[in-house]
Write a protein that holds these residues in place. Structure first.
Motif, short mmCIF file in Angstrom:
data_model
loop_
_atom_site.label_atom_id
_atom_site.label_comp_id
_atom_site.label_asym_id
_atom_site.label_seq_id
_atom_site.Cartn_x
_atom_site.Cartn_y
_atom_site.Cartn_z
N ALA A 108 0.83 -1.21 0.00
CA ALA A 108 0.00 0.00 0.00
C ALA A 108 0.86 1.26 0.00
O ALA A 108 0.59 2.21 -0.74
N PHE A 109 1.91 1.28 0.80
CA PHE A 109 2.80 2.45 0.85
C PHE A 109 3.51 2.63 -0.50
O PHE A 109 3.71 3.76 -0.95
N THR A 110 3.88 1.53 -1.14
CA THR A 110 4.55 1.63 -2.43
C THR A 110 3.61 2.16 -3.50
O THR A 110 3.99 3.03 -4.31
N VAL A 111 2.39 1.66 -3.50
CA VAL A 111 1.40 2.14 -4.47
C VAL A 111 1.13 3.63 -4.27
O VAL A 111 1.00 4.40 -5.23
N LEU A 112 1.06 4.06 -3.02
CA LEU A 112 0.83 5.47 -2.73
C LEU A 112 1.96 6.34 -3.28
O LEU A 112 1.72 7.40 -3.86
N SER A 120 8.07 -9.05 -0.28
CA SER A 120 9.48 -9.30 0.05
C SER A 120 10.41 -8.49 -0.84
O SER A 120 11.50 -8.09 -0.40
N VAL A 121 9.98 -8.24 -2.07
CA VAL A 121 10.78 -7.41 -2.97
C VAL A 121 10.62 -5.93 -2.64
O VAL A 121 11.59 -5.18 -2.52
N LEU A 122 9.35 -5.51 -2.47
CA LEU A 122 9.08 -4.10 -2.19
C LEU A 122 9.52 -3.70 -0.79
O LEU A 122 9.62 -2.50 -0.49
N ARG A 123 9.78 -4.68 0.05
CA ARG A 123 10.21 -4.42 1.43
C ARG A 123 11.49 -3.60 1.47
O ARG A 123 11.74 -2.84 2.42
N TRP A 124 12.33 -3.71 0.44
CA TRP A 124 13.62 -3.02 0.43
C TRP A 124 13.56 -1.68 -0.30
O TRP A 124 14.58 -1.06 -0.55
N THR A 125 12.38 -1.23 -0.65
CA THR A 125 12.22 0.10 -1.23
C THR A 125 11.94 1.10 -0.11
O THR A 125 11.56 0.70 1.00
N PRO A 126 12.13 2.39 -0.35
CA PRO A 126 11.90 3.39 0.72
C PRO A 126 10.51 3.31 1.35
O PRO A 126 10.42 3.33 2.59
#
Length: 519
Positions: free
Chosen positions: A63-67, A208-214
């Motif tokens: 959700a945070f990544t999509v935002l 697990s992949v998006l976990r390492w994005t800001p």
């Protein structure tokens, strides 16, 4: 400086609503939509507390990544709707770059939708935090996530502001809009095709992949609530500061860079096949102008590309399982394509802008206005008829029954005529300004986005209701009703032009003023 820019932004919003009923209605509609999104997003993230901590964290990360993706892309598509997105509008202010950046940041967080974004993000506090540490880190994470979205958005729009004002930039933006529309349909295609594995396992793999994005750092820090989360927030804070510094540098460069959109371009005169078939006159001149708009202006091209792309995606989605879908699968996509093409004409005079005065001074009566609309409708038909024919064939192939191609094409042509008739009426009753160069995706001038949306939505509902008597029987398998669809659509198109000429000619001064507002 912060208070000054916030006050200016509030004055800009309030001034845009003063004495304009259409803008007030559009703003009220946008405010209602914002309340629904804020309440729904906050509630959905809050409900994550009812799941396991791992699932809650995975959903929060996504959700945070999509935002963040939305904050990075949507302002590009809306470049020109918000005056504060373009630093060139503020270049003459006697301010230092850092002061201007501080003020623009304050203006960015002032408004309905930034508040909605903050409220939705705050829902993660209740859904992801599992203890006092998680809640305390969550307060910092929500602020940093919000700041990351704002700074990233500002950096991208400022760095690309010069390109977005140029002709090439508008062309690229038109392509980006199509990609954005197609990407929005990707989840629907995946679900429609069926999930081959465990949904929770797929969710965890993606997270697990998006976990390492800001944004993943921020969401994971709330769920972790320990030393690892604190380190992630420290790294995120450093990243926000770096992005802020890059934004200030980009802003300083944008303020002293020449605006390439004001440079002259070469014009090549040519004659095509149209001049050989249409006699000289008003209709031929309007058709030629509209076809040039569709070919050269990104605002004209993007609607056609979006109609084709979304319709193809719909056809692929409806028949995602590979089985024959019957009449609905063959006819539905072509009718939706006709509906979307017809919606382009719900503000047919808006793209003319101030140049519409040349038409207004030569109109002698409502018949001249009807002739203008007839030329516009003929230009649309010249492009749309082959497209709808191809979409009908594609729909028949996807459905596995070519016998429905002819009914699909005839029905789509009829729906197009209905859309043109409805668009002729809305164009004279609810006209609005379309920015001439800043944005290939916008539907209205700054402050009129809500009005444009309401108008388009109303035109879509009216077209769908008027199309039901002929489209619904064909969708249910009564193929011979498609023979009635085409004359029915032509009759409604003619009726729409007749009403538009009768109602629009006395309102030409108001119509011209409505499409000529500064952008």
């Amino acid at each position: 400086m912060v208070g000054l820019f916030v006050a200016l932004k509030i004055r800009l919003i309030a001034g845009g609503l003063r004495g304009d009923t259409q803008r007030i209605i559009g703003f009220a509609f946008s405010l209602l939509a914002a309340l629904i999104v804020a309440a729904g997003g906050f509630l959905l993230l809050t409900l994550l507390r009812m799941t396991s901590p791992q699932v809650a964290t995975d959903v929060g990360v996504i959700a945070f990544t999509v935002l963040l993706v939305f904050w990075a892309t949507v302002p590009l598509l809306a470049f020109g709707l918000d005056d504060t997105l373009d630093p060139a509008r503020l270049a003459l202010f006697p301010l230092r770059t850092r002061q201007l950046a501080t003020g623009m940041f304050a203006a960015s967080v002032t408004g309905v939708w930034p508040i909605v974004s903050l409220i939705v993000t705050a829902g993660a506090l209740a859904g992801l935090a599992r203890g006092a540490g998680g809640f305390l880190l969550g307060l910092v994470a929500v602020i940093l996530q919000f700041a990351l979205c704002i700074v990233t958005s500002r950096l991208i729009t400022t760095a690309l502001s010069g390109l977005l004002r140029s002709r090439r930039g508008r062309d690229l933006l038109a392509v980006a809009v199509i990609v954005f529309v197609l990407m929005a349909q990707l989840p629907n295609l995946i679900v429609n095709r069926g999930l081959s594995g465990d949904p929770l396992a797929m969710l965890h793999s993606l997270a697990s992949v998006l976990r390492w994005t800001p944004p993943g750092w921020a969401a994971h820090a709330i769920g972790d609530g320990g030393a690892t989360g604190a380190l992630e927030l420290a790294a995120l804070a450093v990243l926000v500061l770096v992005l802020g510094w890059l934004w200030i540098k980009a802003l300083g460069r944008a303020l002293v860079t020449t605006d390439a959109s004001t440079q002259a371009a070469s014009v090549r005169r040519s004659s095509g096949l149209l001049d050989r078939f249409l006699p000289d006159g008003q209709v031929a001149a309007v058709v030629s102008k509209e076809l040039k708009y569709a070919r050269r202006d990104p605002r004209g091209r993007v609607g056609w590309f979006a109609s084709i792309a979304v319709t193809c995606v719909l056809a692929f989605s409806i028949n995602g399982d590979g089985s024959a879908g019957g009449a609905g699968a063959a006819i539905g996509p072509a009718c939706v394509g006709a509906l979307m093409i017809g919606l382009q004409q719900c503000n047919t005079f808006g793209i003319d802008g101030r140049s519409l005065w040349m038409n207004a001074v030569v109109y002698g009566d409502g018949r001249d206005l009807r002739g203008d609309l007839a030329g516009r409708h003929l230009a649309v038909a010249i492009i749309a008829v082959p497209i709808l024919t191809a979409l009908g064939v594609i729909g028949g192939l996807f459905a596995g029954n070519l016998a429905w191609v002819v009914p699909a094409v005839l029905t789509a042509w009829g729906v197009l005529g209905i859309g043109l008739g409805v668009g002729a009426v809305t164009s004279v009753l609810v006209p609005y300004t379309v920015p001439d160069r800043l944005n290939a995706f916008t539907g209205a001038a700054p402050g009129q986005g809500g009005v444009a949306f309401v108008t388009s939505f109303g035109a879509m509902i009216a077209t769908a209701v008027l199309a039901l008597p002929v489209a619904l029987p064909v969708l249910l398998g009564v193929g011979w009703m498609s023979l009635v669809a085409l004359p029915y659509g032509l009759a409604l198109a003619w009726t729409g032009r007749l009403l538009a000429g009768k109602w629009g000619y006395p309102r030409m001064p108001e119509l011209l003023a409505a499409v000529s507002r500064p952008t």
